[in-house]
Design a protein around this motif. Structure first.
Motif, PDB file in Angstrom:
ATOM      1  N   THR A  99      24.979  43.068  99.263  1.00  0.00           N
ATOM      2  CA  THR A  99      25.909  42.984 100.446  1.00  0.00           C
ATOM      3  C   THR A  99      25.648  41.385 100.594  1.00  0.00           C
ATOM      4  OG1 THR A  99      25.077  44.921 101.375  1.00  0.00           O
ATOM      5  CG2 THR A  99      25.799  43.331 102.749  1.00  0.00           C
ATOM      6  N   VAL A 100      24.749  40.713 100.637  1.00  0.00           N
ATOM      7  CA  VAL A 100      24.590  39.117 100.730  1.00  0.00           C
ATOM      8  C   VAL A 100      25.630  38.557  99.843  1.00  0.00           C
ATOM      9  CG1 VAL A 100      23.476  37.107 100.589  1.00  0.00           C
ATOM     10  CG2 VAL A 100      22.492  39.054 101.742  1.00  0.00           C
ATOM     11  N   LEU A 101      25.649  38.888  98.688  1.00  0.00           N
ATOM     12  CA  LEU A 101      26.563  38.284  97.540  1.00  0.00           C
ATOM     13  C   LEU A 101      27.960  38.805  97.717  1.00  0.00           C
ATOM     14  CD1 LEU A 101      24.071  38.785  94.635  1.00  0.00           C
ATOM     15  CD2 LEU A 101      24.300  36.486  95.737  1.00  0.00           C
ATOM     16  N   SER A 250      23.698  33.067 112.850  1.00  0.00           N
ATOM     17  CA  SER A 250      24.754  34.369 113.313  1.00  0.00           C
ATOM     18  C   SER A 250      25.659  34.449 112.315  1.00  0.00           C
ATOM     19  CB  SER A 250      25.010  34.122 114.788  1.00  0.00           C
ATOM     20  OG  SER A 250      23.883  34.238 115.476  1.00  0.00           O
ATOM     21  N   GLU A 251      26.517  33.450 111.846  1.00  0.00           N
ATOM     22  CA  GLU A 251      27.438  33.180 110.991  1.00  0.00           C
ATOM     23  C   GLU A 251      27.100  34.025 109.657  1.00  0.00           C
ATOM     24  OE1 GLU A 251      30.523  30.103 108.930  1.00  0.00           O
ATOM     25  OE2 GLU A 251      28.850  29.488 110.101  1.00  0.00           O
ATOM     26  N   LEU A 252      26.267  33.846 109.250  1.00  0.00           N
ATOM     27  CA  LEU A 252      25.721  34.358 107.937  1.00  0.00           C
ATOM     28  C   LEU A 252      25.586  35.845 107.997  1.00  0.00           C
ATOM     29  CD1 LEU A 252      23.488  31.905 106.263  1.00  0.00           C
ATOM     30  CD2 LEU A 252      26.024  32.176 105.840  1.00  0.00           C
ATOM     31  N   ILE A 253      24.878  36.226 109.110  1.00  0.00           N
ATOM     32  CA  ILE A 253      24.492  37.800 109.499  1.00  0.00           C
ATOM     33  C   ILE A 253      25.882  38.597 109.809  1.00  0.00           C
ATOM     34  CG2 ILE A 253      23.712  39.287 111.363  1.00  0.00           C
ATOM     35  CD1 ILE A 253      21.700  38.832 109.045  1.00  0.00           C
ATOM     36  N   GLU A 254      26.842  37.890 110.308  1.00  0.00           N
ATOM     37  CA  GLU A 254      27.978  38.557 110.765  1.00  0.00           C
ATOM     38  C   GLU A 254      28.904  38.678 109.331  1.00  0.00           C
ATOM     39  OE1 GLU A 254      28.618  40.241 113.294  1.00  0.00           O
ATOM     40  OE2 GLU A 254      26.763  39.693 113.899  1.00  0.00           O
ATOM     41  N   ALA A 255      28.950  37.785 108.597  1.00  0.00           N
ATOM     42  CA  ALA A 255      29.605  37.931 107.228  1.00  0.00           C
ATOM     43  C   ALA A 255      29.100  39.067 106.325  1.00  0.00           C
ATOM     44  CB  ALA A 255      29.489  36.673 106.459  1.00  0.00           C
ATOM     45  N   CYS A 256      27.729  39.084 106.339  1.00  0.00           N
ATOM     46  CA  CYS A 256      26.953  40.091 105.754  1.00  0.00           C
ATOM     47  C   CYS A 256      27.413  41.499 106.296  1.00  0.00           C
ATOM     48  CB  CYS A 256      25.492  39.872 105.634  1.00  0.00           C
ATOM     49  SG  CYS A 256      24.811  38.529 104.586  1.00  0.00           S
ATOM     50  N   ALA A 257      27.283  41.633 107.785  1.00  0.00           N
ATOM     51  CA  ALA A 257      27.681  42.662 108.369  1.00  0.00           C
ATOM     52  C   ALA A 257      29.130  43.454 108.039  1.00  0.00           C
ATOM     53  CB  ALA A 257      27.567  42.523 109.757  1.00  0.00           C
ATOM     54  N   GLN A 258      30.241  42.209 107.740  1.00  0.00           N
ATOM     55  CA  GLN A 258      31.238  42.576 107.470  1.00  0.00           C
ATOM     56  C   GLN A 258      31.382  43.269 106.096  1.00  0.00           C
ATOM     57  OE1 GLN A 258      34.810  40.081 108.577  1.00  0.00           O
ATOM     58  NE2 GLN A 258      33.493  39.131 110.149  1.00  0.00           N
ATOM     59  N   ALA A 259      30.737  42.562 105.311  1.00  0.00           N
ATOM     60  CA  ALA A 259      30.665  43.284 103.767  1.00  0.00           C
ATOM     61  C   ALA A 259      30.025  44.517 103.849  1.00  0.00           C
ATOM     62  CB  ALA A 259      29.748  42.135 103.041  1.00  0.00           C
ATOM     63  N   ARG A 260      28.899  44.729 104.530  1.00  0.00           N
ATOM     64  CA  ARG A 260      28.185  45.934 104.725  1.00  0.00           C
ATOM     65  C   ARG A 260      29.082  46.973 105.042  1.00  0.00           C
ATOM     66  NH1 ARG A 260      25.490  48.730 108.541  1.00  0.00           N
ATOM     67  NH2 ARG A 260      23.417  49.655 107.841  1.00  0.00           N
ATOM     68  N   ASP A 261      29.977  46.912 106.151  1.00  0.00           N
ATOM     69  CA  ASP A 261      30.998  48.013 106.485  1.00  0.00           C
ATOM     70  C   ASP A 261      31.757  48.612 105.214  1.00  0.00           C
ATOM     71  OD1 ASP A 261      30.262  47.481 109.192  1.00  0.00           O
ATOM     72  OD2 ASP A 261      31.891  46.195 109.579  1.00  0.00           O
ATOM     73  N   TYR A 262      31.908  48.066 104.280  1.00  0.00           N
ATOM     74  CA  TYR A 262      32.724  48.426 103.313  1.00  0.00           C
ATOM     75  C   TYR A 262      31.487  49.177 102.297  1.00  0.00           C
ATOM     76  CZ  TYR A 262      36.990  46.252 104.220  1.00  0.00           C
ATOM     77  OH  TYR A 262      37.969  45.669 104.928  1.00  0.00           O
TER      78      TYR A 262
END
Length: 402
Positions: A99-101, A250-262
């Motif tokens: 998810t991070v990557l 917060s910026e990095l966590i939200e980017a990961c959260a958006q990827a995680r949604d998929y």
């Protein structure tokens, strides 16, 4: 449009091929697994339910339950408080890393990855279109990194440095001073540091009072850091498939959260609640105490084996985690580690992991041991290995030169 080529995940394919039929699995990277009954026995709280059977089996909290995320945030708050909103729950650390990557790396980016390590950490960025350089830890330096080599790898398009601390397969750590230097470089170049800390906090051979003792990256004075972890390795609960992503950004966590949604709606509510129970203050100390004691006891047994076979074995004794990387040779030349591991399981039922197949061709002769299995499994497996060393070892071929 051509699809990105996905390289075979060598270590996972090896484990999949042999682990269910091995009689003595001393390649496993998790501390010996426990049951829910065992977990209850290790806890000071004998009254509370681990799981409430009256709970409605909805998706549950999308990012993970408040209880679990708050519990994890508290574990990272020794130096500075971490908000629960900056923790995401995933299906194991493998999903956390992915998810991070997936959320942060893409075409045109450059990534530097600690090596040797879990193949996912450097192959996935390549699949996503990034360029990858390896920051090599070397056996002759006791698997330590060189900060000057890192400086030479940085490019204008470098976006992320990936570390694995404690390290798989060597059991080495990146000490505090090196982490401090890494932070200085990352801050200078505005880089993200991603730390796979899945073997944390299983520090069996270094004291928290040591000047080398490595803090989590979340304890360091830099915001653009991400830590991933799971219940699988140090906490003996691989079967519940719970991992996490944590960051102070917060910026990095939200980017990961958006990827995680998929990729993930939510983790199982049952798994989430078991994880929260295991990591609670009433349980975590008993669980980690059990696991560190097991690691220390089993490492003594493995150390004795290496000492008895000094004529063919050499290693840098691991400091943390569950694995050791041992080099086998004959007459000064590395053996064929793949043939060794294949013949060993065929003849004795003992499973080990070949270094050159699973971690890179440069690791000919190396074999990864997972020494945190049940003590009787390690004892019996090493006894079978001793017999093989006396009878079949001399017939093994040497590693072929490139």
């Amino acid at each position: 449009m051509a699809l990105a080529k996905v390289e075979p995940f060598a270590v996972e394919q090896w484990m999949d091929k042999y682990e269910t039929r091995a009689k003595y699995n001393i390649a496993e990277t998790c501390v010996a697994s426990i049951s829910l009954d065992d977990l209850k026995e290790l806890s000071e709280d004998k009254i509370s339910e681990i799981w409430s059977p009256s709970t409605k089996l909805t998706y549950g909290a999308i990012r993970g339950s408040e209880k679990l995320r708050s519990t994890l945030a508290n574990l990272y708050s020794a130096k500075k408080p971490l908000d629960a909103e900056k923790v995401l729950i995933t299906q194991g650390a493998i999903a956390a890393n992915m998810t991070v990557l997936y959320g942060l790396v893409g075409k045109g980016d450059h990534v530097i990855c600690h090596y040797p390590t879990y193949q996912q950490l450097y192959e996935v960025p390549k699949t996503l279109g990034a360029e990858v350089d390896l920051w090599r830890a070397r056996a002759e330096r006791k698997w330590q990194l060189n900060i000057e080599e890192l400086k030479g790898l940085i490019r204008p398009n470098t976006k992320m440095i990936i570390i694995n601390n404690p390290q798989n397969p060597t059991g080495a750590i990146i000490p505090k001073a090196m982490l401090d230097s890494l932070i200085e470089i990352a801050e200078e170049h505005n880089l993200i540091i991603m730390a796979d800390e899945v073997y944390r906090p299983l520090f069996h051979s270094i004291s928290p009072g040591s000047s080398d003792f490595p803090p989590s990256v979340l304890s360091l004075p830099y915001t653009k850091v991400i830590a991933t972890g799971s219940l699988s390795k140090a906490y003996s609960l691989a079967g519940i498939r719970v991992g996490w992503i944590a960051s102070r950004s917060s910026e990095l966590i939200e980017a990961c959260a958006q990827a995680r949604d998929y990729t993930t709606i939510s983790v199982s509510q049952l798994d989430d609640q078991i994880a929260a129970y295991a990591l609670s203050q009433s349980c975590i100390h008993g669980l980690l105490g059990r696991n560190i004691k097991l690691a220390q006891q089993n490492l003594l047994t493995l150390d004795n084996f290496v000492e008895n076979f000094r004529w063919t074995c050499e290693w840098v004794k691991p400091v943390a985690g569950t694995t050791a990387f041992i080099k086998f040779s004959k007459m000064g030349q590395e053996i064929d580690d793949v043939v060794f591991c294949e013949k060993l399981i065929e003849d004795t039922g003992v499973m080990l992991c070949p270094g050159s197949r699973c971690f890179g061709e440069e690791f000919k002769g190396y074999v990864r041991f997972g020494f945190c299995c049940e003590t009787n499994v390690l004892d019996e497996g090493l006894e079978k290995l001793r017999g093989f060393m006396k009878k079949g070892y001399q017939t093994l071929p040497l590693a072929q030169e490139e």
